[in-house]
Scaffold this motif. Structure first.
Motif, PDB file in Angstrom:
ATOM      1  N   UNK A   1      -9.092  -3.585  -9.428  1.00  0.00           N
ATOM      2  CA  UNK A   1      -7.840  -3.119  -8.828  1.00  0.00           C
ATOM      3  C   UNK A   1      -8.072  -2.543  -7.435  1.00  0.00           C
ATOM      4  N   UNK A   2      -9.121  -1.743  -7.281  1.00  0.00           N
ATOM      5  CA  UNK A   2      -9.401  -1.152  -5.963  1.00  0.00           C
ATOM      6  C   UNK A   2      -9.652  -2.222  -4.909  1.00  0.00           C
ATOM      7  N   UNK A   3     -10.463  -3.215  -5.270  1.00  0.00           N
ATOM      8  CA  UNK A   3     -10.775  -4.272  -4.306  1.00  0.00           C
ATOM      9  C   UNK A   3      -9.540  -5.105  -3.990  1.00  0.00           C
ATOM     10  N   UNK A   4      -8.692  -5.356  -4.985  1.00  0.00           N
ATOM     11  CA  UNK A   4      -7.460  -6.107  -4.755  1.00  0.00           C
ATOM     12  C   UNK A   4      -6.508  -5.341  -3.848  1.00  0.00           C
ATOM     13  N   UNK A   5      -6.400  -4.033  -4.065  1.00  0.00           N
ATOM     14  CA  UNK A   5      -5.520  -3.209  -3.225  1.00  0.00           C
ATOM     15  C   UNK A   5      -5.848  -3.363  -1.746  1.00  0.00           C
ATOM     16  N   UNK A   6      -7.131  -3.415  -1.459  1.00  0.00           N
ATOM     17  CA  UNK A   6      -7.554  -3.448  -0.054  1.00  0.00           C
ATOM     18  C   UNK A   6      -7.734  -4.874   0.465  1.00  0.00           C
ATOM     19  N   UNK A   7      -8.435  -5.712  -0.309  1.00  0.00           N
ATOM     20  CA  UNK A   7      -8.828  -7.043   0.160  1.00  0.00           C
ATOM     21  C   UNK A   7      -7.719  -8.076   0.045  1.00  0.00           C
ATOM     22  N   UNK A   8      -6.709  -7.777  -0.770  1.00  0.00           N
ATOM     23  CA  UNK A   8      -5.595  -8.716  -0.934  1.00  0.00           C
ATOM     24  C   UNK A   8      -4.293  -8.099  -0.431  1.00  0.00           C
ATOM     25  N   UNK A   9      -3.894  -6.990  -1.035  1.00  0.00           N
ATOM     26  CA  UNK A   9      -2.587  -6.426  -0.720  1.00  0.00           C
ATOM     27  C   UNK A   9      -2.487  -5.919   0.723  1.00  0.00           C
ATOM     28  N   UNK A  10      -3.407  -5.048   1.103  1.00  0.00           N
ATOM     29  CA  UNK A  10      -3.386  -4.532   2.475  1.00  0.00           C
ATOM     30  C   UNK A  10      -3.668  -5.642   3.485  1.00  0.00           C
ATOM     31  N   UNK A  11      -4.615  -6.526   3.139  1.00  0.00           N
ATOM     32  CA  UNK A  11      -4.982  -7.617   4.044  1.00  0.00           C
ATOM     33  C   UNK A  11      -3.788  -8.528   4.323  1.00  0.00           C
ATOM     34  N   UNK A  12      -3.074  -8.905   3.288  1.00  0.00           N
ATOM     35  CA  UNK A  12      -1.914  -9.785   3.467  1.00  0.00           C
ATOM     36  C   UNK A  12      -0.827  -9.094   4.285  1.00  0.00           C
ATOM     37  N   UNK A  13      -0.651  -7.806   4.038  1.00  0.00           N
ATOM     38  CA  UNK A  13       0.348  -7.059   4.804  1.00  0.00           C
ATOM     39  C   UNK A  13      -0.010  -7.042   6.283  1.00  0.00           C
ATOM     40  N   UNK A  14      -1.280  -6.829   6.587  1.00  0.00           N
ATOM     41  CA  UNK A  14      -1.725  -6.834   7.986  1.00  0.00           C
ATOM     42  C   UNK A  14      -1.521  -8.189   8.649  1.00  0.00           C
ATOM     43  N   UNK A  15      -1.543  -9.249   7.843  1.00  0.00           N
ATOM     44  CA  UNK A  15      -1.346 -10.602   8.363  1.00  0.00           C
ATOM     45  C   UNK A  15       0.127 -10.990   8.446  1.00  0.00           C
ATOM     46  N   UNK A  16       1.000 -10.114   7.968  1.00  0.00           N
ATOM     47  CA  UNK A  16       2.420 -10.430   7.980  1.00  0.00           C
ATOM     48  C   UNK A  16       2.874 -11.248   6.784  1.00  0.00           C
ATOM     49  N   UNK A  17       2.008 -11.363   5.782  1.00  0.00           N
ATOM     50  CA  UNK A  17       2.375 -12.067   4.556  1.00  0.00           C
ATOM     51  C   UNK A  17       3.002 -11.086   3.571  1.00  0.00           C
ATOM     52  N   UNK A  18       3.328 -11.578   2.387  1.00  0.00           N
ATOM     53  CA  UNK A  18       3.928 -10.726   1.371  1.00  0.00           C
ATOM     54  C   UNK A  18       2.863 -10.179   0.438  1.00  0.00           C
ATOM     55  N   UNK A  19       2.975  -8.895   0.095  1.00  0.00           N
ATOM     56  CA  UNK A  19       2.149  -8.337  -0.973  1.00  0.00           C
ATOM     57  C   UNK A  19       2.681  -8.872  -2.305  1.00  0.00           C
ATOM     58  N   UNK A  20       1.958  -8.616  -3.380  1.00  0.00           N
ATOM     59  CA  UNK A  20       2.388  -9.042  -4.707  1.00  0.00           C
ATOM     60  C   UNK A  20       2.802  -7.818  -5.516  1.00  0.00           C
ATOM     61  N   UNK A  21       3.877  -7.929  -6.255  1.00  0.00           N
ATOM     62  CA  UNK A  21       4.267  -6.844  -7.146  1.00  0.00           C
ATOM     63  C   UNK A  21       3.231  -6.717  -8.257  1.00  0.00           C
ATOM     64  N   UNK A  22       2.930  -5.478  -8.630  1.00  0.00           N
ATOM     65  CA  UNK A  22       1.862  -5.237  -9.595  1.00  0.00           C
ATOM     66  C   UNK A  22       2.315  -4.713 -10.937  1.00  0.00           C
ATOM     67  N   UNK A  23       3.606  -4.807 -11.249  1.00  0.00           N
ATOM     68  CA  UNK A  23       4.082  -4.427 -12.577  1.00  0.00           C
ATOM     69  C   UNK A  23       4.478  -2.974 -12.707  1.00  0.00           C
ATOM     70  N   UNK A  24       3.869  -2.097 -11.912  1.00  0.00           N
ATOM     71  CA  UNK A  24       4.203  -0.679 -11.939  1.00  0.00           C
ATOM     72  C   UNK A  24       4.012  -0.101 -10.544  1.00  0.00           C
ATOM     73  N   UNK A  25       4.641   1.051 -10.295  1.00  0.00           N
ATOM     74  CA  UNK A  25       4.543   1.648  -8.970  1.00  0.00           C
ATOM     75  C   UNK A  25       5.251   0.837  -7.905  1.00  0.00           C
ATOM     76  N   UNK A  26       6.369   0.203  -8.273  1.00  0.00           N
ATOM     77  CA  UNK A  26       7.080  -0.648  -7.321  1.00  0.00           C
ATOM     78  C   UNK A  26       8.502  -0.151  -7.105  1.00  0.00           C
ATOM     79  N   UNK A  27       9.027  -0.480  -5.954  1.00  0.00           N
ATOM     80  CA  UNK A  27      10.355  -0.028  -5.532  1.00  0.00           C
ATOM     81  C   UNK A  27      11.202  -1.240  -5.135  1.00  0.00           C
ATOM     82  N   UNK A  28      12.446  -1.283  -5.630  1.00  0.00           N
ATOM     83  CA  UNK A  28      13.334  -2.409  -5.334  1.00  0.00           C
ATOM     84  C   UNK A  28      14.697  -1.886  -4.888  1.00  0.00           C
ATOM     85  N   UNK A  29      15.161  -2.351  -3.766  1.00  0.00           N
ATOM     86  CA  UNK A  29      16.491  -2.031  -3.273  1.00  0.00           C
ATOM     87  C   UNK A  29      17.534  -2.469  -4.311  1.00  0.00           C
TER      88      UNK A  29
END
Length: 425
Positions: free
Chosen positions: A185-213
């Protein structure tokens, strides 16, 4: 025998090359997670949140979860805590009520599972006289960092409609299984989620800790009732032109399974859900990727086929190992007669680089986020490879049983106060 070896080599080469291309793709993306942009923006609390906690027989942990929500550093008049006591037959309802949560009891033996429970609760939220800007979804075994709603408020004020928080671990050193989960989970948070955000891509919802308009939820409809409702709703969002934002400082602490059997059953459920989702969304996402020239849709499509990638990797590994055993005598003869000869090609070189980088790179990522200690390092070196190997049979079972929608509940027992975790972090 040579013909058999040639066939095995050809098949394994196709499998390995396919997996390797995808591995190189994710390795490249991960580099963009090494850097965190400074975010000094300040927004006053203005968004109103309905916090929804899905719970089924969670009397052991629901009290601490509600406690952590009561301690959030956010105006109390701007959020309410709702607990869905979903088909519970223990003291979940009582424990949640005692802590001040608004509890809704749901009894439906046919439509079981978190996705159905959330859809049921969303319908009630929509009909309330009290209006909310967004809903926050947690699991009953979670704990939320005190700044969680402030971070979500910030992201919503910046224009995001859906946001995922940082998925941390509540019990990283309880066992080698919890340690392996935490590393993943730690490696995914940084190497996937944060990385994709920095690239302007979409993060992935993780089932918990999420917010929806709320308006997005109302307009698109939830409809995510499979075993991985988070992935299904992510696909739905991207198909409709939305991206999931990432809040690296909005931390949710999640309880990881203690034993291999618990972990096996949970991950099998995830892989069944993945297989179900890619069978329904992969080609839709690829179609959008081509017609709309959407790299975000392409990236999401690749993400959905994780079970297939895992199985291909497992099969290729077995085939390569079989081929290696069959060539031992030839290898020994080759060394003794003409010296050692190694046929390096581009893909083999890349495979070696990725393998070496994995054992150096991932600990570095964990260290950057201040998660690395001696015990975690031992888990990573000794046990994490075993954890990774178990994914191949789990993914295969998940693909075979993708139409089995039976929800298997993971029992949670780790009672921890949020103050204990925030002292450590």
């Amino acid at each position: 025998m040579n013909i058999v070896n040639t066939i095995i080599h050809g098949i394994s080469r196709v499998f390995m090359d396919t997996v390797l291309i995808i591995a190189i793709y994710y390795l490249f993306i991960s580099f963009f997670g090494l850097y965190r942009k400074k975010d000094n923006k300040k927004f006053k609390p203005e968004k109103r949140f309905a916090i929804i906690v899905a719970a089924h027989n969670e009397e052991a942990v629901i009290g601490e979860m509600v406690d952590s929500l009561n301690k959030l550093d956010y105006p109390k008049e701007l959020y309410d805590i709702y607990v869905i006591s979903d088909n519970s037959n223990d003291n979940t309802t009582m424990r949640a009520s005692e802590k001040g949560a608004i509890v809704y009891e749901r009894k439906d033996k046919e439509k079981r599972g978190k996705g159905y429970a959330l859809e049921w609760m969303f319908g009630k939220i929509f009909k309330m006289d009290k209006k909310y800007d967004a809903v926050i979804i947690f699991d009953a075994d979670n704990l939320a960092s005190r700044n969680f709603l402030n971070e979500m408020n910030k992201k919503l004020c910046e224009g995001y409609k859906v946001v995922q928080g940082y998925l941390d671990s509540k019990n990283p050193v309880d066992s080698w299984i919890t340690g392996s989960y935490s590393i993943a989970f730690w490696s995914t948070d940084r190497m996937v989620q944060l990385a994709k955000t920095n690239l302007g891509l979409s993060a992935q919802l993780g089932g918990t800790g999420l917010c929806i308009d709320v308006e997005i939820l109302r307009n698109l409809g939830w409809g995510a009732t499979c075993l991985t409702e988070d992935l299904e709703f992510t696909c739905k969002l991207i198909l409709n032109g939305y991206k999931v934002g990432w809040a690296h400082d909005a931390i949710v602490y999640d309880e990881k399974p203690l034993k291999l059997k618990q972990s096996w059953n949970q991950r099998k459920r995830w892989m069944q859900g993945f297989a179900d989702v890619y069978s329904r969304y992969f080609f839709k996402l690829m179609k959008r990727a081509i017609l709309k020239r959407s790299f975000t849709a392409f990236d999401c499509a690749i993400y959905t086929i994780q079970p297939i990638i895992t199985v291909l990797l497992g099969v290729a590994t077995i085939l390569n190992f079989s081929q290696l055993l069959s060539q031992v005598s030839d290898f020994v003869y080759m060394i003794s007669s003409v010296g050692l000869y190694i046929d390096f090609n581009l893909f083999k070189i890349c495979a070696i680089i990725i393998a070496v980088a994995q054992y150096l790179y991932t600990p570095l990522i964990i260290l950057i986020d201040k998660k690395l200690n001696f015990k975690i390092l031992i888990y990573y070196v000794i046990f994490y490879p075993i954890y990774l190997l178990t994914w191949a049979p789990i993914a295969l079972i998940g693909i075979v049983n993708k139409n089995d929608k039976k929800w298997n509940h993971t029992v949670h027992t780790r009672s921890v106060d949020i103050s204990e975790l925030e002292k450590v972090n």
